[in-house]
Write a protein that holds these residues in place. Structure first.
Motif, mmCIF file in Angstrom:
data_model
loop_
_atom_site.group_PDB
_atom_site.id
_atom_site.type_symbol
_atom_site.label_atom_id
_atom_site.label_comp_id
_atom_site.label_asym_id
_atom_site.label_seq_id
_atom_site.Cartn_x
_atom_site.Cartn_y
_atom_site.Cartn_z
ATOM 1 N N ALA A 26 0.861 -1.193 0.000
ATOM 2 C CA ALA A 26 0.000 0.000 0.000
ATOM 3 C C ALA A 26 0.890 1.233 0.000
ATOM 4 O O ALA A 26 1.937 1.256 0.667
ATOM 5 N N PRO A 27 0.499 2.295 -0.730
ATOM 6 C CA PRO A 27 1.361 3.472 -0.873
ATOM 7 C C PRO A 27 1.235 4.458 0.282
ATOM 8 O O PRO A 27 1.255 5.672 0.084
ATOM 9 N N ASP A 28 1.104 3.949 1.496
ATOM 10 C CA ASP A 28 1.059 4.830 2.666
ATOM 11 C C ASP A 28 1.537 4.046 3.879
ATOM 12 O O ASP A 28 1.820 2.853 3.796
ATOM 13 N N THR A 29 1.650 4.731 5.013
ATOM 14 C CA THR A 29 2.113 4.119 6.247
ATOM 15 C C THR A 29 1.106 4.416 7.351
ATOM 16 O O THR A 29 0.223 5.272 7.180
ATOM 17 N N ARG A 43 3.771 8.705 9.455
ATOM 18 C CA ARG A 43 3.738 9.576 8.281
ATOM 19 C C ARG A 43 4.811 10.658 8.355
ATOM 20 O O ARG A 43 5.112 11.192 9.413
ATOM 21 N N ASP A 44 5.403 10.939 7.183
ATOM 22 C CA ASP A 44 6.467 11.938 7.031
ATOM 23 C C ASP A 44 7.752 11.538 7.759
ATOM 24 O O ASP A 44 8.624 12.380 7.984
ATOM 25 N N GLU A 85 10.180 6.526 6.377
ATOM 26 C CA GLU A 85 10.354 5.086 6.507
ATOM 27 C C GLU A 85 9.057 4.342 6.208
ATOM 28 O O GLU A 85 7.967 4.899 6.322
ATOM 29 N N GLY A 86 9.211 3.079 5.828
ATOM 30 C CA GLY A 86 8.058 2.237 5.561
ATOM 31 C C GLY A 86 7.704 1.377 6.757
ATOM 32 O O GLY A 86 8.263 1.531 7.849
ATOM 33 N N TRP A 87 6.781 0.444 6.525
ATOM 34 C CA TRP A 87 6.295 -0.402 7.622
ATOM 35 C C TRP A 87 5.932 -1.767 7.067
ATOM 36 O O TRP A 87 5.435 -1.885 5.951
ATOM 37 N N VAL A 88 6.204 -2.790 7.862
ATOM 38 C CA VAL A 88 5.831 -4.171 7.531
ATOM 39 C C VAL A 88 5.039 -4.735 8.699
ATOM 40 O O VAL A 88 5.459 -4.629 9.859
ATOM 41 N N THR A 89 3.895 -5.303 8.405
ATOM 42 C CA THR A 89 3.077 -5.925 9.428
ATOM 43 C C THR A 89 2.552 -7.253 8.905
ATOM 44 O O THR A 89 2.771 -7.586 7.738
ATOM 45 N N ALA A 90 1.897 -8.010 9.763
ATOM 46 C CA ALA A 90 1.430 -9.338 9.358
ATOM 47 C C ALA A 90 0.070 -9.637 9.971
ATOM 48 O O ALA A 90 -0.283 -9.104 11.030
ATOM 49 N N GLU A 91 -0.679 -10.489 9.297
ATOM 50 C CA GLU A 91 -1.913 -11.041 9.837
ATOM 51 C C GLU A 91 -1.859 -12.559 9.657
ATOM 52 O O GLU A 91 -1.265 -13.062 8.697
#
Length: 245
Positions: free
Chosen positions: A47-50, A55-56, A59-65
């Protein structure tokens, strides 16, 4: 130690392991991972957001389900997110975040979904192993699409179960062994041999420091073999997707 187990394996032998990449075609990365009769479908969506709190940040983010599908065990699993599911998906997310450069990922989020199709022990460790492969392909497709200059993953991530059953340390426990284990451990490591997480407990009988060392050594051996399988399957780059976030 030469004693074999109910399925014919040696004490330090993994179950038959496979990674089937691009098992689904809609997500940026997907893999069907199998450890014996345990099978988990792992998909990585970009997804193109965090999250708002990131925000700002640059850096990005990685999560899991994580979830077990209704037909994944002999008794039907209800469609819900249980406390166990939440604990496992946090473990998967923590593990994958340890091997990725969030700044290199840029301000985007990747969600790794791990859906258990068949559960015969070790579903959380299989999810981490397959989740890494799905995450790798999603990142590689961002590179192919010109969204990032290089893959932000800097080493592999894998996990395995170990335990003591009838006084013997064993690697990669299926349900039959896990359900009767005196000690049950899950170990997560990086491709360079560093520990990410160790989860373990005695199930009625305490264990010694020497037994702990033996289990960690077994886990390290198994994870080294899983890393080799991950590298082998990822040696061929994924095909580009028509579009990438």
């Amino acid at each position: 130690m030469t004693i074999s187990r109910h399925d014919g394996r040696m004490f330090d032998e993994l179950r038959p392991l496979s990674f089937v990449r691009d098992y689904t075609k809609m997500s940026m990365g997907s893999v069907l991972v199998s450890f014996g009769d345990t099978r988990v479908l792992c998909t990585a969506s970009v997804a193109p957001d965090t999250p708002r709190w990131m925000r700002d940040s640059g850096e990005g983010w990685v999560t899991a389900e994580y979830s077990m599908l209704p037909g994944s065990s002999p008794e039907r699993i209800r469609r819900r997110t249980s406390g166990r599911d939440q604990e496992i998906q946090r473990l998967i997310g923590r593990s994958l975040r340890c091997v990725i450069d969030m700044a290199a990922l840029g301000e985007r989020s990747i969600t790794v979904d791990c859906d258990v199709l068949s559960a015969d022990g070790g579903t959380r460790t299989a999810s981490i192993c397959g989740g890494y492969v799905a995450l790798h392909d999603a990142c590689e497709r961002l590179v192919l699409a010109g969204q990032i200059p290089g893959n932000p993953l800097f080493t592999e991530c894998a996990a395995i179960s170990v335990g003591i059953v009838d006084g013997r340390p064993l690697l990669d426990l299926p349900y039959l062994e896990d359900s009767t284990a005196d000690v049950d451990f899950n170990v997560v490591m990086t491709g360079d041999g560093s520990l990410i997480e160790v989860q373990g407990t005695a199930e009625g009988k305490a264990f010694s420091r020497d037994e702990l060392t033996a289990m960690l050594d077994l886990a390290a051996k198994g994870i080294t073999e899983i890393n080799e399988a991950q590298r082998a399957v990822l040696r061929t780059p994924p095909e580009p997707r028509a579009t990438a976030p």
